[in-house]
Each structure stands twice: as structure tokens, then as C-alpha cells.
Motif scaffolding. Structure first.
Motif, PDB file in Angstrom:
ATOM      1  N   GLU A 409       0.930  -1.369   0.057  1.00  0.00           N
ATOM      2  CA  GLU A 409      -0.006   0.095   0.120  1.00  0.00           C
ATOM      3  C   GLU A 409       0.815   1.198  -0.245  1.00  0.00           C
ATOM      4  N   ASP A 410       2.260   1.102   0.376  1.00  0.00           N
ATOM      5  CA  ASP A 410       3.259   2.237   0.448  1.00  0.00           C
ATOM      6  C   ASP A 410       3.593   2.455  -1.223  1.00  0.00           C
ATOM      7  N   LEU A 411       2.995   3.447  -1.591  1.00  0.00           N
ATOM      8  CA  LEU A 411       3.171   3.868  -3.145  1.00  0.00           C
ATOM      9  C   LEU A 411       4.803   4.160  -3.532  1.00  0.00           C
ATOM     10  N   LEU A 412       5.420   4.737  -2.634  1.00  0.00           N
ATOM     11  CA  LEU A 412       6.925   4.780  -2.763  1.00  0.00           C
ATOM     12  C   LEU A 412       7.488   3.634  -3.011  1.00  0.00           C
ATOM     13  N   THR A 413       7.170   2.629  -2.089  1.00  0.00           N
ATOM     14  CA  THR A 413       7.711   1.324  -2.219  1.00  0.00           C
ATOM     15  C   THR A 413       7.577   0.603  -3.533  1.00  0.00           C
ATOM     16  N   LYS A 414       6.313   0.781  -3.724  1.00  0.00           N
ATOM     17  CA  LYS A 414       5.876   0.139  -5.137  1.00  0.00           C
ATOM     18  C   LYS A 414       6.613   0.773  -6.149  1.00  0.00           C
ATOM     19  N   PHE A 415       6.773   2.177  -6.274  1.00  0.00           N
ATOM     20  CA  PHE A 415       7.660   2.685  -7.253  1.00  0.00           C
ATOM     21  C   PHE A 415       9.017   2.151  -7.368  1.00  0.00           C
ATOM     22  N   ARG A 416       9.853   1.977  -6.153  1.00  0.00           N
ATOM     23  CA  ARG A 416      10.903   1.697  -6.162  1.00  0.00           C
ATOM     24  C   ARG A 416      11.104   0.188  -6.560  1.00  0.00           C
ATOM     25  N   VAL A 417      10.228  -0.460  -6.221  1.00  0.00           N
ATOM     26  CA  VAL A 417      10.615  -2.130  -6.710  1.00  0.00           C
ATOM     27  C   VAL A 417      10.412  -1.979  -8.064  1.00  0.00           C
ATOM     28  N   MET A 418       9.182  -1.190  -8.737  1.00  0.00           N
ATOM     29  CA  MET A 418       9.125  -1.266 -10.255  1.00  0.00           C
ATOM     30  C   MET A 418      10.186  -0.691 -10.962  1.00  0.00           C
ATOM     31  N   ASP A 419      10.905   0.209 -10.392  1.00  0.00           N
ATOM     32  CA  ASP A 419      11.967   1.098 -10.992  1.00  0.00           C
ATOM     33  C   ASP A 419      13.130  -0.013 -11.013  1.00  0.00           C
ATOM     34  N   PHE A 420      13.391  -0.653  -9.868  1.00  0.00           N
ATOM     35  CA  PHE A 420      14.534  -1.650  -9.786  1.00  0.00           C
ATOM     36  C   PHE A 420      14.456  -2.820 -10.889  1.00  0.00           C
ATOM     37  N   MET A 421      13.169  -3.395 -10.963  1.00  0.00           N
ATOM     38  CA  MET A 421      12.714  -4.315 -11.919  1.00  0.00           C
ATOM     39  C   MET A 421      13.302  -3.906 -13.400  1.00  0.00           C
ATOM     40  N   GLU A 422      12.938  -2.538 -13.396  1.00  0.00           N
ATOM     41  CA  GLU A 422      13.197  -2.098 -14.815  1.00  0.00           C
ATOM     42  C   GLU A 422      14.586  -1.950 -15.242  1.00  0.00           C
ATOM     43  N   ILE A 423      15.391  -1.218 -14.166  1.00  0.00           N
ATOM     44  CA  ILE A 423      16.774  -0.905 -14.515  1.00  0.00           C
ATOM     45  C   ILE A 423      17.796  -2.041 -14.531  1.00  0.00           C
ATOM     46  N   THR A 424      17.038  -3.207 -13.718  1.00  0.00           N
ATOM     47  CA  THR A 424      18.311  -4.411 -13.674  1.00  0.00           C
ATOM     48  C   THR A 424      17.669  -5.360 -14.833  1.00  0.00           C
ATOM     49  N   LYS A 425      16.928  -5.215 -15.679  1.00  0.00           N
ATOM     50  CA  LYS A 425      16.233  -6.015 -16.591  1.00  0.00           C
ATOM     51  C   LYS A 425      17.348  -5.902 -17.714  1.00  0.00           C
ATOM     52  N   ASP A 426      17.972  -6.983 -17.970  1.00  0.00           N
ATOM     53  CA  ASP A 426      19.155  -7.094 -19.123  1.00  0.00           C
ATOM     54  C   ASP A 426      20.366  -6.246 -18.893  1.00  0.00           C
ATOM     55  N   ALA A 427      20.534  -5.709 -17.607  1.00  0.00           N
ATOM     56  CA  ALA A 427      21.406  -4.695 -17.370  1.00  0.00           C
ATOM     57  C   ALA A 427      22.866  -5.480 -17.240  1.00  0.00           C
ATOM     58  N   GLN A 428      23.912  -4.707 -17.608  1.00  0.00           N
ATOM     59  CA  GLN A 428      25.312  -5.417 -17.643  1.00  0.00           C
ATOM     60  C   GLN A 428      26.104  -5.052 -16.312  1.00  0.00           C
ATOM     61  N   GLN A 429      26.926  -5.681 -15.759  1.00  0.00           N
ATOM     62  CA  GLN A 429      27.823  -5.445 -14.782  1.00  0.00           C
ATOM     63  C   GLN A 429      28.410  -3.907 -15.100  1.00  0.00           C
ATOM     64  N   ILE A 430      28.628  -3.226 -14.103  1.00  0.00           N
ATOM     65  CA  ILE A 430      29.415  -1.939 -14.292  1.00  0.00           C
ATOM     66  C   ILE A 430      30.816  -1.839 -13.713  1.00  0.00           C
ATOM     67  N   LYS A 431      31.600  -1.151 -14.320  1.00  0.00           N
ATOM     68  CA  LYS A 431      33.180  -1.016 -13.800  1.00  0.00           C
ATOM     69  C   LYS A 431      33.250   0.333 -13.431  1.00  0.00           C
ATOM     70  N   GLU A 432      32.716   1.223 -13.761  1.00  0.00           N
ATOM     71  CA  GLU A 432      32.871   2.656 -13.313  1.00  0.00           C
ATOM     72  C   GLU A 432      31.798   3.380 -12.649  1.00  0.00           C
ATOM     73  N   LEU A 433      31.939   4.384 -11.806  1.00  0.00           N
ATOM     74  CA  LEU A 433      30.741   4.766 -10.867  1.00  0.00           C
ATOM     75  C   LEU A 433      30.120   5.828 -11.997  1.00  0.00           C
ATOM     76  N   ASP A 434      28.623   5.451 -11.909  1.00  0.00           N
ATOM     77  CA  ASP A 434      27.620   6.011 -12.926  1.00  0.00           C
ATOM     78  C   ASP A 434      27.021   7.064 -11.748  1.00  0.00           C
ATOM     79  N   ILE A 435      27.086   8.344 -11.632  1.00  0.00           N
ATOM     80  CA  ILE A 435      26.531   9.289 -10.651  1.00  0.00           C
ATOM     81  C   ILE A 435      24.902   9.060 -10.775  1.00  0.00           C
ATOM     82  N   ASP A 436      24.297   9.104 -11.746  1.00  0.00           N
ATOM     83  CA  ASP A 436      22.997   8.976 -12.053  1.00  0.00           C
ATOM     84  C   ASP A 436      22.344   7.792 -11.493  1.00  0.00           C
TER      85      ASP A 436
END
Length: 470
Positions: A409-436
Motif C-alpha cells: 500500500e506504500d506507493l513509494l515502495t511500489k515505485f522503487r521496486v518497479m523501478d529496480f525491476m526495470e533498470i536491472t532487466k538486461d543490465a550489464q555489470q559496471i566497472k565505473e561509477l555512474d553518478i545518476d
């Protein structure tokens, strides 16, 4: 025996020092004003201008100095009346002998302004004549009459203001209102004053809301927009972080309208203050087309509160104003005292280093406080990279937990999880810091004296690392 008294007649004008017998033409100016931009008032304004120009020029004993005027300006204060102020300035410089105007209320509805201005002009030898009331300010009875009539004009102005306010509030009660969009990014107003989405500007509004949810501060967004040359509400590329902050709190972007957020406390000065509950407000749901989905708008409000709690919990004054240079600011937390780590520059024989240590370590100069260890910034970068790459490796294991949190019921928690599912989908491991990416995913890194370091992500995932085992 009666005294012999001789009368010596006056020979000079007491204001100008000119001989009384001189037939010098009087320099005369007219003053016209209307207080609104309505069509009937514009007609009145034009009529006043024509009348005084023709009338003054028709007198052979008068020299027409000019017509001073203010259109669509209130008379309750003389501060912003450019025509009026210019006229007074010219009169005080000796360029005008007589000012003619329609009535006391045209001159000023503020008793203090009216009388103080007339006294200055009178002392300077400039006469004012009010046609409607037939008042001559150089006449002995003039000031008494002016005091009375100016007070009446001021009271009339108060009544007009109260009646106008009453009418506006009555319209608010039934949901009727007109909205100014001169300083309102994302909307235009139609002929009825209703808000209509400006599709080009709406893209910027949506970006502001999403960038905030992705961890950026309003200061950071301001600098990004200015570097990119993003056009703001006035057509320029200069942005204010306070303006962006106000936009994030504006309910109009989700299609609702809160009326009477501020109100006028003094009809003379027009001073307005924020309505903190002193007078009634009116909230209209679904008043116009939304730019931001209501649940996303609510997420932004929750994120604002979360950041406020975070600052208070860790005794932080504010988030960094220089995110690009110092991205870890306020994100490194002491595991011993729960205070934020501060960044220090160390100069050693082996080189210059950026080091983080607890802000409580030396709160009083020379006196050791918190005994937690320091940590090099290069180490923090590596810890974040390892933790993020580990999260990517464990994505399949985390999915069931994320899917469960989506039902929260916490909308912010819902948003965070949906965002993490999106940005980790098909994501590659990183070697340098991406500030954003770091701002979008990292809540904080907690450092313990024991050498344990815990990376806490915004979805709630925690990844532990022990520096002693390095």
C-alpha cells in the motif's frame, strides 16, 4: 486717540516670487487614471485623456505641460504608479503650476498618500484642482475637505476590495475560478480561464518529477537544465531550485486545484501571505487534465518526507549543492553513532587522497569524539560497484520479494521496486561509477568500526562487505 494704520499691498506671489501684476501663463498638467483593464474602463481612460488635453489647450492663460496617466493601476498606493510619480517629480522641480484631475479618488484612495503628496506640492507652490468636488488645494478650506473626502475614498476602496473578495470566494465554493499561466510551466489557459496542457512544456514537467524520484535534488536538476539549455516558463534558460521545488508540491500537475493558498492581509499595500489555515480553502478534484499521474505525484510527496526524515535522523543540515563533485555527500553513515561521514582532503607523501570520516570524530577541535574508522573514497566507489553488480547477479532471487512488495500500500515502495525491476532487466555489470545510477539506487552506505560495510539500496536490499577480509 486712534492709531494710524497703513496697509502695504503684496507685490509678489509667495510661492513663485513673481510680481503679482505679471500676466505669466500658468503651466498646467492633467492627470488621468483607471484601475482595471476592462473595456468600459479603457473607454473612460481614453475619454479622460482627450478631455484634459483639449480643455487645458483651450485656455489662453494656460500653458499645456502634458498629460500624466496610469492605466489599469490601483489607487490604493502611489508606489507603482509611474505616471503619477513622474508628475509629482516634475512639479517638485518647478515644471508645473497647476494639476487638474477628475476627483479625489482618481488621485489616491489612500488618505496618507493623498495628503502627504498634496502637502509637498502645496509647499512647492503647485496647486491641485479636483473637478468633481471643486476643491482647490491652495484654498484654506481645501485640506479639511481633502482629509474628509480622501478618508471616504479609502473606505470606498476597502468596500470594493471586500466585495470583490466575497465574490471570488463565492465562486470558489462552487468550483469556479480562473487561473493565470504566466508563470506556470506545463499549462496554458483557454478563453474561459481553464487550464489546458502545453504538450511541449509538459515533457519538462514530467522529467522534473521523475528526476526527483530518481534521486536528484532540485539544485542538481537546476544545474543540469541550465547546462542543457532547457527552456523554462518565461522562455529563458535560467532556473531556480526553489521554483522546481514548488512545482513538485503543486497539486495542479495531478489535475486537482487548491484555491486560496494565499490571501491579501492589507487592501492598501496589497500584501499577500500564505494561508496557513487562517481562512477557508477549497480543493477541487479532477479540475483539469493531469500531466502527472496522481500516484506518481503522491510518490513525490512521500519522497520529500522521506528525505526530510533522513536528514533529521542523521543530523544533516541539507543535501549537497555540488552533487557532480561530491556524489557520496550525506550517503555515508556511521554505524556507531548514526551520523553522516564528512569528506576530507588528505595530503600524504604518497599523494593526495579523498577520505571520509565520521562528522562526530572531531566535533570539538583537538578532542576525539566518535572512534569509528575513516574510509578512502576510492574504497567507497569499489564497494558500491561490487554491491550493485552483486544485486544484478541475484536478480532472479530478488524477483519474488520485489513482486510481493509491488502489492504494498506504500506507493513509494511500489515505485522503487518497479523501478529496480526495470533498470536491472538486461543490465550489464559496471566497472565505473555512474553518478545518476548511484543516486537512483543507493540509499546509504553504513560503515562500522569492525570493518563491516553495509550497502543499503532504495528497494530495501542490503549487501554486506567486510573490509578486513579484503
Amino acid at each position: 486717540m486712534g492709531k494710524n494704520v497703513m496697509t502695504i499691498p503684496a507685490t509678489r506671489n509667495r510661492f513663485t516670487a513673481d510680481p503679482i501684476s505679471s500676466r505669466k501663463k500658468r503651466r498646467v498638467a492633467g492627470y488621468a487614471r483607471v484601475s482595471t483593464d476592462m473595456e468600459d474602463q479603457q473607454t473612460s481612460y481614453a475619454a479622460q485623456c482627450d478631455y484634459y488635453t483639449s480643455y487645458i489647450q483651450s485656455r489662453e492663460d494656460w500653458e499645456f505641460v502634458g498629460l500624466y496617466s496610469d492605466e489599469g493601476i490601483s489607487a490604493t498606493s502611489t508606489r507603482h504608479r509611474e505616471g503619477f510619480n513622474k508628475m509629482v517629480e516634475d512639479a517638485l522641480e518647478g515644471k508645473i503650476d497647476l494639476i487638474i484631475t477628475k476627483s479625489v479618488s482618481r488621485f489616491a484612495r489612500n488618505t496618507v498618500d493623498s495628503l502627504s503628496t498634496i502637502r509637498k506640492l502645496k509647499d512647492n507652490g503647485t496647486e491641485c484642482y479636483f473637478e468633481k468636488e471643486a476643491i482647490d488645494t491652495l484654498d484654506a478650506k481645501g485640506e479639511v475637505l481633502l482629509t474628509i473626502l480622501s478618508s471616504l475614498a479609502q473606505d470606498e476602496s476597502r468596500n470594493i476590495s471586500e466585495n470583490s473578495t466575497w465574490g471570488i470566494r463565492k465562486r470558489f465554493e462552487i468550483g469556479q475560478h480562473k487561473m493565470s499561466t504566466k508563470r506556470f510551466l506545463g499549462y496554458d489557459a483557454d478563453e474561459n480561464g481553464k487550464l489546458v496542457v502545453n504538450k511541449q512544456q509538459a515533457k519538462i514537467v514530467k522529467r522534473i518529477f521523475m528526476e526527483f524520484l530518481w534521486g536528484k535534488t532540485t539544485d542538481y536538476m537546476k544545474r543540469i537544465f541550465e547546462r542543457e539549455g532547457v527552456i523554462n516558463w518565461d522562455g529563458g534558460t535560467k532556473w531556480q531550485s526553489t521554483t522546481i521545488g514548488s512545482m513538485l508540491e503543486n497539486e495542479k500537475y495531478k489535475g486537482d486545484t487548491l484555491l486560496q493558498k494565499s490571501y491579501t492581509v492589507d487592501f492598501l499595500t496589497k500584501k499577500r501571505v500564505q494561508n496557513e489555515g487562517e481562512i477557508q480553502q477549497y480543493y477541487i478534484e479532477d479540475d483539469h487534465e493531469a500531466i502527472i499521474e496522481p500516484w506518481i505525484w503522491e510518490c513525490v510527496q512521500l519522497e520529500m518526507k522521506r528525505r526530510e526524515r533522513y536528514l533529521e535522523e542523521h543530523n544533516i543540515t541539507r543535501f549537497s549543492q555540488n552533487t557532480e563533485v561530491n556524489p557520496f555527500s550525506s550517503k555515508i553513515i556511521c554505524g556507531e553513532c548514526n551520523r553522516a561521514f564528512a569528506r576530507k582532503g588528505w595530503r600524504t607523501p604518497s599523494g593526495d587522497w579523498k577520505v571520509w570520516q565520521c562528522s562526530e570524530q572531531y566535533k570539538v577541535k583537538g578532542v576525539r569524539g566518535c572512534g569509528n574508522r575513516h574510509i578512502y573514497e576510492d574504497t567507497l566507489i569499489q564497494i558500491y560497484l561490487m554491491a550493485w553488480n552483486r544485486l544484478l547477479e541475484c536478480r532472479e532471487m530478488l524477483l519474488p520479494e520485489w513482486e510481493e512488495k509491488i502489492q504494498s500500500e506504500d506507493l513509494l515502495t511500489k515505485f522503487r521496486v518497479m523501478d529496480f525491476m526495470e533498470i536491472t532487466k538486461d543490465a550489464q555489470q559496471i566497472k565505473e561509477l555512474d553518478i545518476d545510477l548511484m543516486l537512483r539506487t543507493l540509499d546509504h552506505i553504513k560503515v562500522y568500526e569492525s570493518g563491516t560495510i553495509v550497502t543499503v539500496f532504495l528497494d530495501g536490499t542490503e549487501i554486506e562487505y567486510n573490509a578486513n577480509n579484503r
